[in-house]
Design an enzyme around this catalytic site. Structure first.
Site, mmCIF file in Angstrom:
data_model
loop_
_atom_site.group_PDB
_atom_site.id
_atom_site.type_symbol
_atom_site.label_atom_id
_atom_site.label_comp_id
_atom_site.label_asym_id
_atom_site.label_seq_id
_atom_site.Cartn_x
_atom_site.Cartn_y
_atom_site.Cartn_z
ATOM 1 N N TYR A 40 0.827 -1.218 0.000
ATOM 2 C CA TYR A 40 0.000 0.000 0.000
ATOM 3 C C TYR A 40 0.859 1.264 0.000
ATOM 4 O O TYR A 40 0.562 2.231 0.697
ATOM 5 C CB TYR A 40 -0.946 -0.001 1.204
ATOM 6 C CG TYR A 40 -2.137 -0.895 0.995
ATOM 7 C CD1 TYR A 40 -3.233 -0.451 0.274
ATOM 8 C CD2 TYR A 40 -2.152 -2.194 1.486
ATOM 9 C CE1 TYR A 40 -4.332 -1.275 0.057
ATOM 10 C CE2 TYR A 40 -3.242 -3.027 1.268
ATOM 11 C CZ TYR A 40 -4.327 -2.560 0.562
ATOM 12 O OH TYR A 40 -5.403 -3.382 0.340
ATOM 13 N N ASP A 66 -16.743 -12.393 8.592
ATOM 14 C CA ASP A 66 -15.313 -12.085 8.514
ATOM 15 C C ASP A 66 -14.888 -11.360 9.793
ATOM 16 O O ASP A 66 -15.035 -10.157 9.930
ATOM 17 C CB ASP A 66 -15.053 -11.213 7.282
ATOM 18 C CG ASP A 66 -13.592 -10.847 7.107
ATOM 19 O OD1 ASP A 66 -12.797 -11.110 8.034
ATOM 20 O OD2 ASP A 66 -13.238 -10.277 6.065
#
Length: 421
Positions: free
Chosen positions: A15, A234
């Protein structure tokens, strides 16, 4: 060459736009909530190193347990073999999860835990000769960076180069008391085609710490159960105490079919992913037909060292003093919420347990790419605090070992920076 120069010569960071990146900071030591660079500077790790370091850095108990395991068994193929740490970790984890969770599948990280879950759901339908190929997910979702995980994540600049290669997903807004009826009506029309519904419970982390209410999600889950839509929860980010309870599941009245874990699973010590499932999911793969096997695996599946680290981390998590620290962080954050809400440069303050987030009012759109992120990141580094804003969205996700006094220090620095900007 120093460490920064050597790093720049060989490494590509996640990133990170390497052309315009700030100087990479070489860290040489971690201890508790602190990280130390090669120049001796000390930083408070207020984001738990990407939300993984539950108990602080270089925790001696986890280190001891992993060291002992390293001298006993470091790795063994998990196809056809097993070992005590994998069995014990599965037993310990299942005991804490919703009662319908019965089986554990090991992988390497959060993205792969999600990949496994998606494959379980799609093949669950296939093994029963049902054609269900559509997936349901939340707008602004983030479930990882592998192709399956990207497919069920919100479409954004992150996924744009791969857009035509991602499989079909139906996106809906996070549930609220205002939109539940319309969501149900929409889902009902396509329920026969949907293999599963995947969601981040209570907090959508990478989207900017967007939060929704447990009662609204529970209501949507109940409806999906009635429509025979499998549910993947999740908990890669929300698991292991982050929401103020052991799991986001503990806030909900409904149970998912499949759950995903990583990040805090090993206390931030080493990579590991886990996907748990119900007996019904598992049974759909039991057959004399070899083609109904779940053909998925990783070289380091159920690595004994990672399993041992996870066992040790869970033991620390369940200690009364750790649970009390989680309660203190939650309470201190709640107090600071009132301060933030009164600040003229702040809006949309929100909190779930140990997760606190707010937005800096900006002339630019609220976004991961808002320039405020880089400015604030640098400013807090100068003050010895690691915060990693998601654009103009700031958040705190501290290690559980942080003290009330250390939290107050961070709050004070945040207030000073807000006043300065």
């Amino acid at each position: 060459m120093n460490l920064s120069e050597r790093d720049n010569a060989v490494n590509w960071h996640p990133y990170t736009q390497m052309k315009t990146a700030n100087d990479i900071i070489p860290i040489v030591k971690g201890e508790g909530i602190y990280l130390f660079d090669e120049k001796g500077n000390k930083y408070i790790d207020a984001v738990s190193s990407w939300w993984v370091t539950l108990h602080g850095h270089a925790h001696p108990y986890i280190a001891q347990r992993v060291s002992e395991q390293l001298n006993t068994l470091e790795q063994v193929i998990f196809a056809g073999f097993t070992h005590e740490p994998a069995i014990q970790l599965s037993e310990n984890l299942l005991e804490l999860l919703p009662e319908n969770q019965k089986k554990v599948f090991y992988s390497d990280n959060g993205s792969t835990a999600v990949e496994v879950a998606l494959k379980m759901c799609i093949q669950y339908a296939h093994n029963q000769n049902h054609k269900k190929t559509k997936l349901l997910a939340l707008n602004n979702a983030y479930h990882g960076d592998t192709f399956g995980a990207m497919s069920v994540s919100g479409r954004s600049a992150w996924t744009k180069p791969f857009g035509e290669m991602l499989f079909e997903v139906v996106f809906i807004d996070a549930p609220t008391s205002q939109n539940l009826d319309s969501l149900k009506a929409f889902i009902k029309n396509i329920s026969d085609e949907i293999a599963c519904f995947i969601y981040e419970p209570l907090v959508q982390g990478a989207a900017g710490m967007l939060m929704h209410k447990a009662e609204d999600l529970s209501e949507l889950m109940k409806f999906c159960r009635e429509q025979k839509i499998l549910m993947i929860q999740d908990e890669v980010f929300t698991g292991f105490g982050r929401t103020g309870k052991l799991f986001a599941a503990n806030h909900l009245s409904e149970q998912p079919d499949i759950m995903c874990f990583s990040k805090g699973l090993t206390g931030g010590t080493m990579p590991m992913g886990i996907t748990t499932c119900s007996q019904e999911i598992f049974d759909a793969f039991l057959s004399e037909d070899q083609y109904k096997t779940l053909f998925h695996g990783h070289s380091f599946t159920a690595n004994p060292l990672a399993c041992t680290a996870a066992i040790a981390s869970m033991e620390l998590l369940l200690k009364p003093e750790t649970l009390q620290r989680i309660a203190v962080i939650t309470e201190k954050h709640s107090g600071f919420v009132k301060t933030l809400e009164q600040h003229p440069k702040v809006e949309k303050v929100r909190q779930t347990g140990t997760i606190l987030a707010w937005e800096i009012i900006s002339s630019q759109q609220t976004s991961y790419f808002n320039n405020m992120g880089k400015i604030l990141y640098k400013e807090f580094l100068k003050r010895g605090i690691i915060l990693r804003p998601l654009g103009n969205v700031m958040y705190l996700v501290p290690p559980y070992c942080i003290t009330a006094e250390e939290l107050e220090l961070i709050y004070h620095q945040i207030t000073e920076v807000l006043d300065q900007f």
